[in-house]
Design a protein around this motif. Sequence first.
Motif, PDB file in Angstrom:
ATOM      1  N   VAL A 166       4.422  -0.969   3.321  1.00 43.02           N
ATOM      2  CA  VAL A 166       3.933   0.394   3.087  1.00 43.02           C
ATOM      3  C   VAL A 166       5.064   1.119   2.374  1.00 43.02           C
ATOM      4  O   VAL A 166       6.144   1.283   2.928  1.00 43.02           O
ATOM      5  CB  VAL A 166       3.614   1.128   4.417  1.00 43.02           C
ATOM      6  CG1 VAL A 166       3.040   2.513   4.132  1.00 43.02           C
ATOM      7  CG2 VAL A 166       2.649   0.310   5.268  1.00 43.02           C
ATOM      8  N   THR A 178      -1.453   4.476  -3.055  1.00 44.27           N
ATOM      9  CA  THR A 178      -2.045   3.140  -3.094  1.00 44.27           C
ATOM     10  C   THR A 178      -2.658   2.897  -4.486  1.00 44.27           C
ATOM     11  O   THR A 178      -3.115   3.838  -5.140  1.00 44.27           O
ATOM     12  CB  THR A 178      -3.122   3.052  -1.980  1.00 44.27           C
ATOM     13  OG1 THR A 178      -2.465   3.244  -0.724  1.00 44.27           O
ATOM     14  CG2 THR A 178      -3.840   1.709  -1.980  1.00 44.27           C
ATOM     15  N   PHE A 188      -2.312   5.279   2.679  1.00 47.63           N
ATOM     16  CA  PHE A 188      -3.250   4.251   3.153  1.00 47.63           C
ATOM     17  C   PHE A 188      -3.692   4.601   4.569  1.00 47.63           C
ATOM     18  O   PHE A 188      -2.869   4.888   5.439  1.00 47.63           O
ATOM     19  CB  PHE A 188      -2.574   2.880   3.126  1.00 47.63           C
ATOM     20  CG  PHE A 188      -3.550   1.730   3.127  1.00 47.63           C
ATOM     21  CD1 PHE A 188      -4.302   1.432   2.000  1.00 47.63           C
ATOM     22  CD2 PHE A 188      -3.705   0.926   4.258  1.00 47.63           C
ATOM     23  CE1 PHE A 188      -5.198   0.371   1.991  1.00 47.63           C
ATOM     24  CE2 PHE A 188      -4.596  -0.138   4.256  1.00 47.63           C
ATOM     25  CZ  PHE A 188      -5.336  -0.423   3.125  1.00 47.63           C
ATOM     26  N   ASP A 207       1.784   5.420   1.114  1.00 45.98           N
ATOM     27  CA  ASP A 207       1.784   6.108   2.412  1.00 45.98           C
ATOM     28  C   ASP A 207       0.496   6.914   2.632  1.00 45.98           C
ATOM     29  O   ASP A 207       0.322   7.555   3.666  1.00 45.98           O
ATOM     30  CB  ASP A 207       3.053   6.958   2.612  1.00 45.98           C
ATOM     31  CG  ASP A 207       3.386   7.794   1.390  1.00 45.98           C
ATOM     32  OD1 ASP A 207       2.457   8.048   0.582  1.00 45.98           O
ATOM     33  OD2 ASP A 207       4.555   8.187   1.227  1.00 45.98           O
ATOM     34  N   VAL A 211       0.862  -1.186   0.000  1.00 45.07           N
ATOM     35  CA  VAL A 211       0.000   0.000   0.000  1.00 45.07           C
ATOM     36  C   VAL A 211       0.899   1.237   0.000  1.00 45.07           C
ATOM     37  O   VAL A 211       2.092   1.144   0.296  1.00 45.07           O
ATOM     38  CB  VAL A 211      -0.952   0.035   1.228  1.00 45.07           C
ATOM     39  CG1 VAL A 211      -1.916  -1.129   1.205  1.00 45.07           C
ATOM     40  CG2 VAL A 211      -0.163   0.065   2.547  1.00 45.07           C
TER      41      VAL A 211
END
Length: 308
Positions: free
Chosen positions: A78, A83, A58, A56, A54
Amino acid sequence: MDVLIVGSLAYDSLETPVGSREDELGGSASYGGFSAAFHNRKNQGNGIALVGVVGDDFKPEHIEWYKDSGLDISGIEVNQGETFRWKGSYHGTMAEAVTHETHLNVFENFQPKVPSNHANPKVLMCANLHPSLQSSVLSQAKATRVSILDSMNLWINIANEELRELIKKVDILVLNDGEVRMLSENDNLILASKEVLAMKNGGILVVKRGEHGVLALHPDGMISMPSYPTSNLADPTGCGDSFAGAMAQVLSQGSGKVRYDELAEALVHATVTASFTIENFGTERIRNLTNDEYEQRLSDYRTITNTS
Ligand code: AMP
């Protein structure tokens, strides 16, 4: 670990005849994960783990959603950037999604790393994702029981050769009817399914047919089942992934080669589970599904289909 799932973790923008949503948590691994996690809790299994990435952007609350459902997210990275985003709409009977935008974002440079303690799950599920990422995970993890692969029209179009090679390496291929026709270039679903099974050198093919249910080809014969007739249709996004997630968890509870009757039973659970996903936008319905609701519908479905 019972099931290891690699797939997309996404923010979806959705439009259906019932309404629309922006940045709804989605992705093939999210739907597959929440569905498998539901069955893991119900069957008191040994856990479901996700592999994916994902950005940053998220939202922390969405990480909590994964954790609250009991998912092992040690394989989620991450990374800097946005995303994955997908924008789609459904019209008429909502049988098919129309893709408006796909932004791979952090998936573009993603190199999946399977945590070493998850390298031998009972079931390895490669949910819909670029075939090269699925291939990377297949080379890092070996299922002790069964490997499952899902895909979509985009990869049949732009990564055809890679996908054809990959399907030979898994035990169960899951596609929808349109994708089977597209891959085989044959419009007759039975002939197309047989051709796809031949392409993959045998094994099991599961063909999702939306409101028409499911068709499966197993070495011991064919299985055909209707869908559960829910009239509460809001958003079909993720139905296919929840279907596969339920099937994966149920199959993880057995051992040895997947028998015909066992596949049929897993498909009953897959069908009933997917019928919940469509009843609300995003992952809402599958995340909040209760055992009582599920058991009631399962029993209705067994009555309708005369199965016990
Ligand atoms: P389904 O409706 O079960 O086919 O899956 C819908 C989910 O697939 C959505 O949540 C999307 O985020 C995700 N998705 C759409 N396009 C792609 C893609 N190209 N690769 C991976 N996941 C995708």
